[in-house]
Structure formats: structure tokens, C-alpha cells
Design a protein around this motif. Structure first.
Motif, PDB file in Angstrom:
ATOM      1  N   PHE A 104       0.802  -1.209   0.000  1.00 52.99           N
ATOM      2  CA  PHE A 104       0.000   0.000   0.000  1.00 52.99           C
ATOM      3  C   PHE A 104       0.840   1.267   0.000  1.00 52.99           C
ATOM      4  CE2 PHE A 104      -4.171  -1.663   0.077  1.00 52.99           C
ATOM      5  CZ  PHE A 104      -4.127  -2.857   0.773  1.00 52.99           C
ATOM      6  N   ARG A 105       2.100   1.146   0.356  1.00 54.89           N
ATOM      7  CA  ARG A 105       2.998   2.300   0.302  1.00 54.89           C
ATOM      8  C   ARG A 105       3.746   2.366  -1.012  1.00 54.89           C
ATOM      9  NH1 ARG A 105       5.577   2.761   6.438  1.00 54.89           N
ATOM     10  NH2 ARG A 105       3.581   2.894   7.530  1.00 54.89           N
ATOM     11  N   GLY A 106       3.296   1.583  -1.951  1.00 50.91           N
ATOM     12  CA  GLY A 106       3.880   1.650  -3.282  1.00 50.91           C
ATOM     13  C   GLY A 106       5.059   0.739  -3.517  1.00 50.91           C
ATOM     14  N   SER A 107       5.305  -0.175  -2.583  1.00 49.72           N
ATOM     15  CA  SER A 107       6.421  -1.093  -2.792  1.00 49.72           C
ATOM     16  C   SER A 107       6.137  -1.974  -4.000  1.00 49.72           C
ATOM     17  CB  SER A 107       6.652  -1.950  -1.548  1.00 49.72           C
ATOM     18  OG  SER A 107       5.487  -2.671  -1.233  1.00 49.72           O
TER      19      SER A 107
END
Length: 122
Positions: A104-107
Motif C-alpha cells: 500500500f505504500r507503493g512497494s
């Protein structure tokens, strides 16, 4: 676990056409980029074509420009490679590649398909 599943390879006469498909599956939050690479016997793996999902920016190897077309499904989780006017030198194992968003943090993670063989005969 995420995976890329390819299909569409095979044997084709020079001048013919094939269409490769590659579908991303698993717990995926998004797809940033998808593309196709190929590796011929005794040669290094090389980029054939790539496409970004947000802008639709496309890049082709010079050797396939005008003959191959890369595209995405509406859901942007499947990438296609339409190959026309095939030549013997297009013979290779074709690999799908994708940059998948898994957090969800763009990883992201870089995923590869298992490869599909394309053989062009004359």
C-alpha cells in the motif's frame, strides 16, 4: 505470491504472425510497467517491447519496430505482443516482465514469466 503466466508461443513460418499473452495474478495492488524480453540460444536476454500502464509509454527494440505491437488489457493486468512478419532471427524464448505494486505504500516487485518458445522457420 504473484506470478506472470504466458501463452501463445509456438512454431510459425517466416512471414507469419503470433500473439503472445501474459497475465499477472496474485495479490497485486497495481501494475506500473509490463514488457517482453527474448533470449535466443547463445545470446543475452534483450528487451523487445515495454509499456507503462499510467501513461501508455511504449518502447520497442529497433529490430521489431513496425512488426511487433505491444498492448494492455483494459484491466492493465495482461500484456499482449502481436508479432507480424516474423523472421527466423525472431526465434527465441520470450519472457514477460512486469513491475508489480504489492504494497500500500507503493512497494514493488519485479516479476518474470516462465518463458514461451517462439520458433520461426523458413
Amino acid at each position: 505470491q504473484v506470478q506472470l503466466v504466458e501463452s501463445g508461443g509456438g512454431l510459425v513460418q517466416a512471414g507469419g504472425s503470433l500473439r503472445l499473452s501474459c497475465a499477472a495474478s496474485g495479490i497485486i495492488l497495481g501494475v506500473n510497467k509490463m514488457g517482453w524480453y527474448r533470449q535466443a540460444p547463445g545470446r543475452q536476454r534483450e528487451l523487445v517491447a515495454s509499456i507503462t500502464t499510467s501513461e501508455g509509454s511504449i518502447n520497442y527494440a529497433d529490430s521489431v519496430k513496425g512488426r511487433f505491437t505491444i498492448s494492455l488489457s483494459n484491466a492493465k493486468s495482461t500484456v499482449y505482443l502481436q508479432m507480424n512478419s516474423l523472421k527466423r532471427e525472431d526465434t527465441a524464448v520470450y519472457y514477460c516482465n512486469a513491475e508489480l505494486v504489492i504494497g500500500f505504500r507503493g512497494s514493488t516487485t519485479d516479476a518474470w514469466g516462465q518463458g514461451t518458445l517462439v520458433t520461426v522457420f523458413s
